[in-house]
Design a protein around this motif. Sequence first.
Motif, mmCIF file in Angstrom:
data_model
loop_
_atom_site.group_PDB
_atom_site.id
_atom_site.type_symbol
_atom_site.label_atom_id
_atom_site.label_comp_id
_atom_site.label_asym_id
_atom_site.label_seq_id
_atom_site.Cartn_x
_atom_site.Cartn_y
_atom_site.Cartn_z
ATOM 1 N N LEU A 149 -6.585 6.167 -12.852
ATOM 2 C CA LEU A 149 -6.000 4.950 -13.401
ATOM 3 C C LEU A 149 -4.561 4.777 -12.914
ATOM 4 O O LEU A 149 -4.146 3.666 -12.563
ATOM 5 C CB LEU A 149 -6.051 4.980 -14.933
ATOM 6 N N GLU A 150 -3.831 5.858 -12.860
ATOM 7 C CA GLU A 150 -2.445 5.789 -12.380
ATOM 8 C C GLU A 150 -2.401 5.379 -10.905
ATOM 9 O O GLU A 150 -1.564 4.568 -10.507
ATOM 10 C CB GLU A 150 -1.769 7.146 -12.608
ATOM 11 N N ARG A 151 -3.299 5.931 -10.087
ATOM 12 C CA ARG A 151 -3.361 5.538 -8.665
ATOM 13 C C ARG A 151 -3.699 4.063 -8.530
ATOM 14 O O ARG A 151 -3.127 3.343 -7.718
ATOM 15 C CB ARG A 151 -4.399 6.380 -7.918
ATOM 16 N N LEU A 152 -4.648 3.610 -9.325
ATOM 17 C CA LEU A 152 -5.054 2.203 -9.273
ATOM 18 C C LEU A 152 -3.928 1.276 -9.718
ATOM 19 O O LEU A 152 -3.708 0.217 -9.119
ATOM 20 C CB LEU A 152 -6.301 1.973 -10.128
ATOM 21 N N ARG A 153 -3.217 1.666 -10.740
ATOM 22 C CA ARG A 153 -2.080 0.841 -11.201
ATOM 23 C C ARG A 153 -0.992 0.783 -10.139
ATOM 24 O O ARG A 153 -0.356 -0.254 -9.954
ATOM 25 C CB ARG A 153 -1.533 1.380 -12.516
ATOM 26 N N CYS A 155 -9.809 -0.900 -12.954
ATOM 27 C CA CYS A 155 -8.936 -0.401 -14.027
ATOM 28 C C CYS A 155 -9.595 -0.600 -15.394
ATOM 29 O O CYS A 155 -9.546 0.296 -16.241
ATOM 30 C CB CYS A 155 -7.582 -1.108 -13.996
ATOM 31 N N ARG A 156 -10.212 -1.753 -15.594
ATOM 32 C CA ARG A 156 -10.918 -1.983 -16.866
ATOM 33 C C ARG A 156 -12.062 -0.990 -17.038
ATOM 34 O O ARG A 156 -12.302 -0.483 -18.129
ATOM 35 C CB ARG A 156 -11.415 -3.428 -16.943
ATOM 36 N N ASP A 157 -12.768 -0.691 -15.936
ATOM 37 C CA ASP A 157 -13.872 0.264 -16.011
ATOM 38 C C ASP A 157 -13.370 1.667 -16.352
ATOM 39 O O ASP A 157 -14.007 2.391 -17.127
ATOM 40 C CB ASP A 157 -14.657 0.284 -14.700
ATOM 41 N N VAL A 158 -12.240 2.054 -15.779
ATOM 42 C CA VAL A 158 -11.653 3.369 -16.090
ATOM 43 C C VAL A 158 -11.222 3.396 -17.557
ATOM 44 O O VAL A 158 -11.460 4.382 -18.264
ATOM 45 C CB VAL A 158 -10.480 3.711 -15.150
ATOM 46 N N ASP A 159 -10.597 2.306 -18.018
ATOM 47 C CA ASP A 159 -10.203 2.228 -19.429
ATOM 48 C C ASP A 159 -11.412 2.390 -20.349
ATOM 49 O O ASP A 159 -11.344 3.072 -21.376
ATOM 50 C CB ASP A 159 -9.510 0.893 -19.721
ATOM 51 N N GLU A 160 -12.513 1.748 -19.992
ATOM 52 C CA GLU A 160 -13.739 1.863 -20.791
ATOM 53 C C GLU A 160 -14.249 3.308 -20.800
ATOM 54 O O GLU A 160 -14.680 3.811 -21.849
ATOM 55 C CB GLU A 160 -14.836 0.949 -20.244
#
Length: 175
Positions: free
Chosen positions: A122-126, A163-168
């Motif tokens: 998630l951090e890499r994606l952000r 990112c939404r998928d990782v959050d889920e």
Amino acid sequence: MDFSRDHFALFGLARRFRLDEGALEGAYRQLQASVHPDRYASRSQAERRVSMQWATRVNEAYRTLREPLARARYLLALQHIDVEHPAAPALANDFLAEQMEWREALAEAAGRRDARALDDLLERLRGEARTLAEALARSIDDEGDYVQAADTARRLMFIDKLCRDVDEALAELEG
């Protein structure tokens, strides 16, 4: 008030990707206060209905301009560019390959129930999203290159979805 004005004109802002968030917030609060339905509670049915329409329009415009991807898509739409149009150019193969690697990393980390790996992804994606937002600002504001901006926005759409998928996946681990 004029319903035909674009979101930027509604808030008295320049049509740019980079915007002064404080100015947006201030203009939103001032405009919302002036059109809020509570101010029209004792007015005619027609005036209350128009007030509700304006409040809805102001909220929608604010949400659009506040979010970088939505703002980019809106700016592109003002240029008659639909980033989701079926005839839009395909993304470069290197980006698609990278996107597949991110998806695999998500599936592996979620399968292992590895919250740390998901957080790292998630951090890499952000970070990638921030880089793409900077590229959007350059393409739109500095270069006026809306074709490049559309390509960048499509990339950012992939990142945003991932990112939404990782959050889920993280929420499932916590739940």
